[in-house]
Design an enzyme around this catalytic site. Sequence first.
Site: not given
Ligand code: NAD
Length: 485
Positions: A154, A251, A285, A459
Amino acid sequence: MSYPTQPTASHFINGQYVEDTAGTPIDVIYPATGEKIATVYSATPAIIAQALDAAKSAQSAWAKMSGTERGRILRRAADLMRERNHDLSVLETFDTGKPYQETIAVDATSGADALEYFGGMAATLTGEHIQLGEDWVYTRREALGVCVGIGAWNYPTQIACWKGAPALACGNAMVFKPSETTPLCALKVAEILVEAGLPAGIYNVIQGMGDVGAALVTDDRVDKVSLTGSVPTGKKVYAAAAAGIKHVTMELGGKSPMIVFEDADIENAVGGAILGNFYSSGQVCSNGTRVFVHKSIKEAFLKRLSERLDTAVIGDPQIEETNFGPMVSERQLEIALGYVEKGKTEGARLVYGGNRLDRGGFYMQPTVFADVKDDMVIAREEIFGPVMAVLDFDDEDDVMTRANDTEFGLAAGVFTKDLSRAHRVAANFEAGTCFINSYNDAPVEAPFGGSKNSGVGRENSKAAINYYSQLKSVYVRMGDVEAPF
Ligand code: NAD
């Protein structure tokens, strides 16, 4: 389609672009049209090793530079990002589909803020002197080593900088893996850092899906992992990092509450609810997606909300007037529409939107459900799309309990004119970031992060330094050593 800022290869390692077409191709899709705009190749084991070796061998010389020198490079990179804000924002819009009106204001600029802030802080990072009679201890604040950053889709530029800037300020090297959905922007961050004078190997970007992330997390060369992603991914990554006793920052997701009391300024509360549900098409998020509105003002709130949603400019995100764009992918759109169906089936009242838009790309209407009950799926699970759930309340204690009754703890907001109540509610929220008469501000000066399942670590702000450095204590004896034998 081509555009001026297009990165020239899939990976950025040891100061330069690197291509390896042996990896699995990943199509980059422009969310506003569904067209393929680029292809990157997932990192092969050889690319992963190349990036980690580059980071490992460059890191100690970088850590030995003075903080002033490191900081100067980060601040120069911040200036370059600001100068190129337009091009970077166009790219961010191609990568994510977020309207240019947002990306020009938020993405490269907040990335630049992080580089500037931590660049300024680098020279101030010190240990302390602890006097113990004649003897004394001093502490050295040292880098962790090689840090892995793993991003969500995002905020690809912002995430690359929010992780990179404090890591580099503390003397670490980083290997960053963007989300496979938005692989382009982090490459530009790497390019700019090197142009600003960053030594080769200190900030590397490699592409890939979860398997590449997993390979990075378990590698012995890695000392720290910082993930931005969903709770299920966070649990896996946290567990894998724990197996190697690695430092972590997590995060993760949220389902944050926003409480609107009867004395709230309705225009501001509606504005906060719009920012906290529909900015970036709801893909933020910290969004306040459970909006608890006092029964006495609920209908007035919903009426103004609908009137203001009618004025949303939905369309081509590259046009500056557009303020509501597509979702990032067909998959994410389907997830959000699936939740709309669940909301209807569970008996929530659909008061606005709810449909896919009849145009190319991944557009849906901003959507509002009222009369949502606490146990409905749309009130419990993170949707990560433009779907707001409005719930009623009439008692502060009751709404507080309900607001906190969630596995998540990322953010929370309160709208009221009662000063004591505002601070009492903020103190009682179980969340890492709270807002009073506002929503979703994230200045670099303030710690950002979650409690409960929404994450560990912080962060931004001075607090981030604790998550990218470690203290070494050095005991200094001034007299003789007294041993028992
Ligand atoms: P996701 O969890 O599907 O993927 C996040 C990242 O992790 C991607 O780069 C993915 O390739 C990687 N990944 C997936 N499986 C992995 C593994 N087993 N080992 C290591 N890396 C792995 O999330 P998304 O769909 O890309 O993003 C949306 C999510 O992110 C939502 O839940 C949102 O709330 C969260 N988010 C949190 C914040 C925050 O600062 N708290 C900010 C933005 C988004």
